[in-house]
Design a protein around this motif. Structure first.
Motif, PDB file in Angstrom:
ATOM      1  N   ASP A 230       0.858  -0.936  -0.155  1.00 31.90           N
ATOM      2  CA  ASP A 230      -0.264   0.048   0.168  1.00 31.90           C
ATOM      3  C   ASP A 230       0.783   1.331   0.063  1.00 31.90           C
ATOM      4  OD1 ASP A 230      -2.187  -1.536   0.101  1.00 31.90           O
ATOM      5  OD2 ASP A 230      -2.535  -1.394   2.272  1.00 31.90           O
ATOM      6  N   VAL A 231       0.247   2.480  -0.799  1.00 32.03           N
ATOM      7  CA  VAL A 231       1.170   3.639  -0.527  1.00 32.03           C
ATOM      8  C   VAL A 231       0.611   4.482   0.333  1.00 32.03           C
ATOM      9  CG1 VAL A 231       1.614   5.343  -2.193  1.00 32.03           C
ATOM     10  CG2 VAL A 231       1.321   3.208  -3.166  1.00 32.03           C
ATOM     11  N   LEU A 232       1.320   5.255   1.074  1.00 33.06           N
ATOM     12  CA  LEU A 232       0.929   6.199   1.954  1.00 33.06           C
ATOM     13  C   LEU A 232       1.828   7.573   1.841  1.00 33.06           C
ATOM     14  CD1 LEU A 232       1.157   3.499   4.336  1.00 33.06           C
ATOM     15  CD2 LEU A 232      -0.588   5.157   5.173  1.00 33.06           C
ATOM     16  N   ILE A 233       1.211   8.866   1.529  1.00 27.85           N
ATOM     17  CA  ILE A 233       1.811   9.997   1.275  1.00 27.85           C
ATOM     18  C   ILE A 233       1.583  10.816   2.502  1.00 27.85           C
ATOM     19  CG2 ILE A 233       1.942  11.854  -0.504  1.00 27.85           C
ATOM     20  CD1 ILE A 233       0.389   9.717  -2.350  1.00 27.85           C
ATOM     21  N   GLY A 234       2.327  11.681   2.614  1.00 27.02           N
ATOM     22  CA  GLY A 234       2.325  12.470   3.808  1.00 27.02           C
ATOM     23  C   GLY A 234       2.526  14.035   2.779  1.00 27.02           C
ATOM     24  N   ASP A 235       1.309  14.681   2.752  1.00 31.26           N
ATOM     25  CA  ASP A 235       1.135  15.967   2.084  1.00 31.26           C
ATOM     26  C   ASP A 235       1.097  17.198   2.780  1.00 31.26           C
ATOM     27  OD1 ASP A 235       1.105  17.432  -0.207  1.00 31.26           O
ATOM     28  OD2 ASP A 235      -0.919  17.058  -0.680  1.00 31.26           O
ATOM     29  N   VAL A 236       1.853  18.091   2.638  1.00 30.51           N
ATOM     30  CA  VAL A 236       2.063  19.233   3.560  1.00 30.51           C
ATOM     31  C   VAL A 236       0.998  20.057   3.309  1.00 30.51           C
ATOM     32  CG1 VAL A 236       3.323  21.026   4.359  1.00 30.51           C
ATOM     33  CG2 VAL A 236       4.466  18.854   3.912  1.00 30.51           C
TER      34      VAL A 236
ATOM     35  N   SER B  13      -3.348   4.668  -0.671  1.00 32.95           N
ATOM     36  CA  SER B  13      -3.895   3.724  -1.685  1.00 32.95           C
ATOM     37  C   SER B  13      -3.477   2.528  -1.583  1.00 32.95           C
ATOM     38  CB  SER B  13      -3.740   4.328  -3.084  1.00 32.95           C
ATOM     39  OG  SER B  13      -2.249   4.546  -3.266  1.00 32.95           O
ATOM     40  N   PRO B  14      -4.681   1.517  -2.051  1.00 28.47           N
ATOM     41  CA  PRO B  14      -4.113   0.083  -1.892  1.00 28.47           C
ATOM     42  C   PRO B  14      -3.122  -0.323  -2.843  1.00 28.47           C
ATOM     43  CG  PRO B  14      -6.365   0.227  -2.904  1.00 28.47           C
ATOM     44  CD  PRO B  14      -5.851   1.783  -2.423  1.00 28.47           C
ATOM     45  N   ALA B  15      -2.466  -1.402  -2.774  1.00 33.01           N
ATOM     46  CA  ALA B  15      -1.494  -1.821  -3.756  1.00 33.01           C
ATOM     47  C   ALA B  15      -2.090  -2.350  -4.963  1.00 33.01           C
ATOM     48  CB  ALA B  15      -0.655  -3.040  -3.105  1.00 33.01           C
ATOM     49  N   ARG B  16      -3.302  -2.735  -4.638  1.00 26.59           N
ATOM     50  CA  ARG B  16      -4.163  -3.436  -6.070  1.00 26.59           C
ATOM     51  C   ARG B  16      -4.526  -2.204  -6.724  1.00 26.59           C
ATOM     52  NH1 ARG B  16      -7.343  -3.638  -1.676  1.00 26.59           N
ATOM     53  NH2 ARG B  16      -9.335  -2.464  -1.566  1.00 26.59           N
ATOM     54  N   GLY B  17      -4.790  -1.012  -6.271  1.00 28.90           N
ATOM     55  CA  GLY B  17      -5.105   0.226  -7.015  1.00 28.90           C
ATOM     56  C   GLY B  17      -4.313   0.373  -8.384  1.00 28.90           C
TER      57      GLY B  17
END
Length: 383
Positions: A243-249, A260-264
Motif C-alpha cells: 500500500d502507498v502512504l503519502i504525507g502531503d504538507v 491507496s491500496p497496492a491493488r490500485g
C-alpha cells in the motif's frame, strides 16, 4: 520542506512534521480507539549535517543524504566519509538541495533527487558495483523546472512493482497560483511512476509503464500515477502489503496523509488545490473523483508540516508492528495510525520527540531511523 532558522540555512516555506492537536478526517476515525502505546526510545546513532533523506543500502547498510549534497553510509562507528558529493551542483536556498535517494531492488543502481543550480528538480542514476557507486556511469533520468524555490517535493522510492516513483510538489509560492495540482499536463503536484531502465533500447532516459493511468489520455503526461498533491514531502510503500502512504504538507490549516491500496490502478486525485484535506480550499469545489485523506490534522497545536513515515515491519518492537509511524516538522512527536481497508482503526502517540523530523528511513530489516534536520540520526528502539 521548511527548515527552522537555527537549523542551518533552510528557512523554507515547506514546514515538516506532526501536531499536538489532531482533528480527524472522519467520524469513524474520531471513534478510533487509542491503544496502549508501545514503549519506545530514540537512540542516537550518528550526527550528520542536516540529514534529510535515507535509504536501505547493499549488505544491510543504511545510506544517509545530507541536504547540502553529500551521501554517507551509516556504520557501527557512525557515518563514514561521503561516498557522493554534489555540493557544487545544488543550493540550499528556499527548500532546495539534495532531497531524496534510493536504490533499485537489486542494488544495481543508485538514484538521487536534487535541485540543480538553476532550481530544476533533477533525478540522476549511478551504476553500483560491489556496493560502490561508479561516478563515470552517472546519467540524468528526469528533470522538471520549478517556478519557485519551495514545494519541490523530491522524494523517490522504488515500488514493489520495480518501478521508480517520484514525488513533486505543486511548484511553490502559495495557494497553487498556476493550478498545477489539478492540471494533468504538468508533472508538478504529482506522484510519478517510470521505468528508468526500460528506455535504454530506444535511447530514451526512461520508459512509461504500459499500465500507467494516463498513458492513452490526450493532453496528459503519461508519467503521472496520481495527482492533486500540494507538497508530498515523504511517501512510502508498506513493505508487507505494498500500500502507498503519502504525507502531503498543507497550506495553512490542514495536514494530510493519503492512502491507496497496492491493488490500485493509479489515477487518484487527492484534491489540491480545490481541497485542503477534506475541506474546500478558498472556495474550491470538491472534485467528483476526490480521494479523501485517510487522516488529517489541523494546525491549532504546534504542528505545521507533516513528515510521512513508514508502516513498521521490523522485529525489535513487536507491539508497533503494522502501525504507520509519522511526525510533524514543527512538533516532533512521533505518532501512529493503524489502517485497515483504507480506514484508520487506531491512532496513537509514541511519546518521543524526534526534533525537527525531516524524514524516516526504513532498513532492510524493517527497523526505522528518524532524521532530525538539526543533525541527529536516531534509531527507533524498544524502551
Amino acid at each position: 520542506m521548511k527548515v527552522r532558522t537555527g537549523s542551518s540555512a533552510i528557512v523554507g516555506a515547506l514546514c515538516l512534521v506532526a501536531s499536538l492537536a489532531f482533528s480527524t478526517a472522519s467520524a469513524e476515525e474520531a471513534k478510533a480507539p487509542r491503544p496502549i502505546a508501545p514503549k519506545v526510545a530514540l537512540t542516537k546513532v550518528a550526527t550528520a549535517q542536516n540529514p534529510i533523506a535515507g535509504t536501505a543500502g547493499p549488505g544491510g547498510t543504511v545510506w544517509i543524504a545530507e541536504r547540502a549534497g553529500t551521501v554517507r553510509v551509516l556504520g557501527h562507528g557512525g557515518l563514514g566519509a561521503p561516498v557522493l558529493d554534489i555540493t557544487a551542483e545544488t543550493t540550499t536556498d528556499g527548500e532546495r538541495g539534495l532531497l531524496g535517494i534510493a536504490f533499485d531492488p537489486k542494488f544495481a543502481h543508485f538514484y538521487i533527487s536534487y535541485t540543480n543550480l538553476q532550481g530544476t528538480s533533477t533525478v540522476d542514476e549511478f551504476a553500483v558495483r560491489r556496493g560502490k557507486l561508479l561516478p563515470s556511469t552517472r546519467r540524468t533520468v528526469l528533470t522538471q523546472e520549478q517556478p519557485y524555490a519551495n514545494h519541490n517535493g523530491g522524494d523517490i522510492k522504488f515500488g514493489p512493482d520495480g518501478y521508480l516513483y517520484i514525488a513533486f510538489g505543486d511548484g511553490g509560492s502559495g495557494g497553487d497560483p498556476h493550478g498545477n495540482g489539478q492540471n494533468l499536463d504538468t508533472l508538478l503536484g504529482k506522484l510519478l511512476r517510470i521505468d528508468p531502465r526500460g528506455g535504454r533500447p530506444s535511447g530514451k532516459p526512461y520508459a512509461i509503464p504500459a499500465d500507467n493511468p494516463f498513458v492513452t489520455a490526450p493532453g496528459t503526461r503519461p508519467e503521472i500515477w496520481s495527482y492533486g498533491l500540494r507538497n508530498p514531502w515523504r511517501f512510502s510503500f508498506d513493505a508487507r502489503t505494498g500500500d502507498v502512504l503519502i504525507g502531503d504538507v498543507g497550506q495553512s490549516e490542514w495536514e494530510e496523509i493519503d492512502w491507496s491500496p497496492a491493488r490500485g490502478k493509479g489515477g487518484e486525485n487527492y484534491g489540491w488545490s480545490q481541497m485542503e484535506g477534506t475541506h474546500p480550499f478558498r472556495g474550491g469545489t470538491e472534485p467528483a473523483n476526490h480521494v479523501r485523506p485517510v487522516h488529517e490534522y489541523d494546525r491549532n497545536g504546534l504542528g505545521c508540516s507533516v513528515t510521512g513515515g513508514f508502516v513498521y515491519r521490523g522485529g525489535a518492537i513487536p507491539a508497533l508492528r503494522g502501525q504507520y509511524v509519522y511526525a510533524d516538522y514543527c512538533d516532533g512527536t512521533l505518532r501512529t495510525l493503524r489502517i485497515r481497508n483504507g480506514k484508520v482503526t487506531e491512532s496513537g502517540d509514541l511519546a518521543v520527540d524526534g526534533g525537527s523530523v525531516s524524514s524516516f528511513v526504513q532498513s532492510a530489516r524493517g527497523e526505522l531511523y528518524v532524521l532530525d534536520l538539526g543533525g541527529a540520526v536516531n534509531r527507533l528502539d524498544p524502551a
